[in-house]
Design a protein around this motif. Structure first.
Motif, mmCIF file in Angstrom:
data_model
loop_
_atom_site.group_PDB
_atom_site.id
_atom_site.type_symbol
_atom_site.label_atom_id
_atom_site.label_comp_id
_atom_site.label_asym_id
_atom_site.label_seq_id
_atom_site.Cartn_x
_atom_site.Cartn_y
_atom_site.Cartn_z
ATOM 1 N N ALA A 111 3.059 -8.002 14.326
ATOM 2 C CA ALA A 111 2.259 -6.779 14.272
ATOM 3 C C ALA A 111 1.093 -6.859 15.246
ATOM 4 C CB ALA A 111 1.756 -6.560 12.851
ATOM 5 N N ARG A 112 0.444 -8.012 15.311
ATOM 6 C CA ARG A 112 -0.656 -8.209 16.262
ATOM 7 C C ARG A 112 -0.184 -8.014 17.699
ATOM 8 N NH1 ARG A 112 -2.430 -13.513 17.756
ATOM 9 N NH2 ARG A 112 -0.182 -13.827 17.955
ATOM 10 N N ILE A 155 6.144 1.904 -3.572
ATOM 11 C CA ILE A 155 6.949 0.768 -3.120
ATOM 12 C C ILE A 155 8.210 1.204 -2.386
ATOM 13 C CG2 ILE A 155 6.107 -0.710 -4.976
ATOM 14 C CD1 ILE A 155 8.892 -0.337 -6.305
ATOM 15 N N LEU A 156 8.418 2.514 -2.239
ATOM 16 C CA LEU A 156 9.621 2.982 -1.561
ATOM 17 C C LEU A 156 9.455 2.806 -0.058
ATOM 18 C CD1 LEU A 156 10.284 6.197 -3.656
ATOM 19 C CD2 LEU A 156 11.430 3.984 -3.836
ATOM 20 N N PRO A 157 10.486 2.309 0.633
ATOM 21 C CA PRO A 157 10.332 1.996 2.050
ATOM 22 C C PRO A 157 10.199 3.226 2.928
ATOM 23 C CG PRO A 157 12.615 1.751 1.374
ATOM 24 C CD PRO A 157 11.831 1.994 0.124
ATOM 25 N N GLY A 158 9.456 3.054 4.017
ATOM 26 C CA GLY A 158 9.312 4.126 4.978
ATOM 27 C C GLY A 158 7.954 4.094 5.654
ATOM 28 N N ALA A 159 7.852 4.874 6.735
ATOM 29 C CA ALA A 159 6.593 5.009 7.452
ATOM 30 C C ALA A 159 5.855 6.230 6.917
ATOM 31 C CB ALA A 159 6.859 5.159 8.949
ATOM 32 N N ASN A 160 4.546 6.245 7.090
ATOM 33 C CA ASN A 160 3.718 7.345 6.609
ATOM 34 C C ASN A 160 3.225 8.169 7.796
ATOM 35 O OD1 ASN A 160 3.602 6.589 3.656
ATOM 36 N ND2 ASN A 160 2.826 4.713 4.592
ATOM 37 N N GLU A 201 8.350 -3.167 14.658
ATOM 38 C CA GLU A 201 8.766 -2.964 16.046
ATOM 39 C C GLU A 201 8.941 -1.480 16.354
ATOM 40 O OE1 GLU A 201 12.208 -5.431 16.071
ATOM 41 O OE2 GLU A 201 11.107 -7.225 16.727
ATOM 42 N N ALA A 202 9.484 -0.727 15.406
ATOM 43 C CA ALA A 202 9.652 0.713 15.605
ATOM 44 C C ALA A 202 8.305 1.418 15.686
ATOM 45 C CB ALA A 202 10.489 1.302 14.472
ATOM 46 N N ALA A 203 7.343 0.937 14.907
ATOM 47 C CA ALA A 203 6.019 1.560 14.892
ATOM 48 C C ALA A 203 5.280 1.360 16.206
ATOM 49 C CB ALA A 203 5.192 0.994 13.744
ATOM 50 N N ALA A 204 5.691 0.363 16.985
ATOM 51 C CA ALA A 204 5.064 0.138 18.286
ATOM 52 C C ALA A 204 5.424 1.243 19.270
ATOM 53 C CB ALA A 204 5.485 -1.218 18.842
ATOM 54 N N LYS A 205 6.527 1.946 19.017
ATOM 55 C CA LYS A 205 6.996 2.989 19.923
ATOM 56 C C LYS A 205 6.496 4.376 19.538
ATOM 57 C CE LYS A 205 11.213 0.282 20.527
ATOM 58 N NZ LYS A 205 12.686 0.220 20.283
ATOM 59 N N TYR A 235 -1.185 2.012 12.549
ATOM 60 C CA TYR A 235 -1.990 1.246 11.596
ATOM 61 C C TYR A 235 -1.034 0.521 10.650
ATOM 62 C CZ TYR A 235 -5.793 4.139 13.293
ATOM 63 O OH TYR A 235 -6.708 4.762 14.107
ATOM 64 N N ILE A 236 -1.257 -0.764 10.476
ATOM 65 C CA ILE A 236 -0.431 -1.558 9.571
ATOM 66 C C ILE A 236 -1.332 -2.249 8.556
ATOM 67 C CG2 ILE A 236 1.245 -3.425 9.340
ATOM 68 C CD1 ILE A 236 2.179 -2.835 12.173
ATOM 69 N N CYS A 237 -1.034 -2.024 7.282
ATOM 70 C CA CYS A 237 -1.810 -2.624 6.197
ATOM 71 C C CYS A 237 -0.950 -3.668 5.488
ATOM 72 C CB CYS A 237 -2.237 -1.550 5.199
ATOM 73 S SG CYS A 237 -3.271 -0.240 5.884
ATOM 74 N N PHE A 238 -1.360 -4.917 5.574
ATOM 75 C CA PHE A 238 -0.718 -5.984 4.812
ATOM 76 C C PHE A 238 -1.439 -6.091 3.470
ATOM 77 C CE2 PHE A 238 0.624 -7.074 9.080
ATOM 78 C CZ PHE A 238 1.942 -7.502 8.880
ATOM 79 N N THR A 239 -0.691 -5.938 2.386
ATOM 80 C CA THR A 239 -1.321 -5.874 1.073
ATOM 81 C C THR A 239 -0.617 -6.781 0.074
ATOM 82 O OG1 THR A 239 0.018 -3.963 0.384
ATOM 83 C CG2 THR A 239 -2.055 -3.498 1.508
ATOM 84 N N PHE A 240 -1.349 -7.124 -0.982
ATOM 85 C CA PHE A 240 -0.872 -8.073 -1.985
ATOM 86 C C PHE A 240 -1.098 -7.484 -3.370
ATOM 87 C CE2 PHE A 240 -2.510 -10.106 1.780
ATOM 88 C CZ PHE A 240 -1.481 -10.962 2.152
#
Length: 261
Positions: A238-239, A167-172, A201-205, A40-45
């Motif tokens: 991402a799509r 805001i800290l980088p990383g996957a959940n 790209e890493a999340a696709a794997k 799941y990828i959330c693009f947020t503003f």
């Protein structure tokens, strides 16, 4: 309190503040109980500028993606380094298109420096003003302004919001703190775009939950925003990976529901 512009903000860089930030990150208030079975990828503003509501939403809509808009109501109707900020006219069209309105405090306060009570009052004011602006749906998502919080404040959020983004980088993944979720910042630098692309790209794997956040979406925008070209490239990437490009609330619901099933 009046909203503090990002350009005027100076974070506490003292040794004590750095230690507190690390301890806060380690003290998990509400762990994600399951491992996402899909990506799941959330693009947020954040804040959010009108260019995010217009150009940003158009880019998401092109691929059927849905995003999250963290509204700092004290900044509504103003303009500055990030261009014009949202106003009440931007809320309903975003909701009608399937995007999500989220909370971001009233005054864009540094939540690590203010008292717990002051922060909670500021958040409640933010939520009340969203209702006054015509947003009647429940607001279940929140993002820490500047990414700043405290170990004592995070537990207080568990009864107010389903998830809170940092805001800290990383996957959940399983065990991630739902009250301080990791995210990849997308700013004006090429390096931030490259980091976000690598994470996608890493999340696709390996199934996971990612956030990508930015502010304005303009050519020659602010240091905290991105260009339409860079955002479009990442959204399409991402799509193409087959990820679910959804709102933060949808991601929470889907991750928990698929595990229960």
């Amino acid at each position: 309190m009046t909203a503090l512009a990002l350009a005027d903000y100076v974070p506490d860089r003292s040794l004590g503040a750095k230690i507190r930030r690390r301890l806060t990150r380690w003290k998990v208030a509400k762990p994600l109980p399951v491992q996402p079975r899909e990506t799941y990828i959330c693009f947020t503003f954040d804040d959010f500028p009108k260019s995010a509501a217009d150009t940003g939403a158009e880019i998401l809509d092109e691929v059927g993606a849905r995003g999250g808009y963290y509204a700092c109501t004290g900044m509504a109707g103003t303009s500055g380094t990030m261009g014009e900020l949202f106003d009440e006219r931007d809320l309903a069209p975003l909701v009608a298109a399937g995007h999500e309105i989220c909370a971001h405090t009233e005054s864009h306060v540094d939540c690590a420096r203010a008292s717990l009570n002051d922060v909670l009052v500021d958040i409640d004011t933010n939520l009340s003003h969203l209702k006054e602006m015509g947003h009647s749906l429940p607001v279940t998502q929140f993002a820490w302004p500047y990414g700043e919080t405290s170990a004592s404040l995070k537990p207080a959020m568990t009864t107010k919001f389903d998830a809170v983004r940092g805001i800290l980088p990383g996957a959940n993944n399983k065990g991630a703190d739902l009250m301080q979720l990791s995210a990849y910042e997308l700013d004006a630098s090429d390096a931030s775009t490259a980091r976000a692309a690598a994470a996608i790209e890493a999340a696709a794997k390996n199934p996971t939950w990612l956030f990508v956040f930015t502010h304005d979406v303009r050519q020659n925008g602010s240091p905290w925003g991105t260009t339409p070209e860079d955002l479009r490239r990442l959204v399409r990437l991402a799509r193409d990976t087959g990820a679910n490009l959804v709102t933060p609330s949808h991601a929470v619901q889907e991750i928990l529901a698929k595990d229960a099933a």
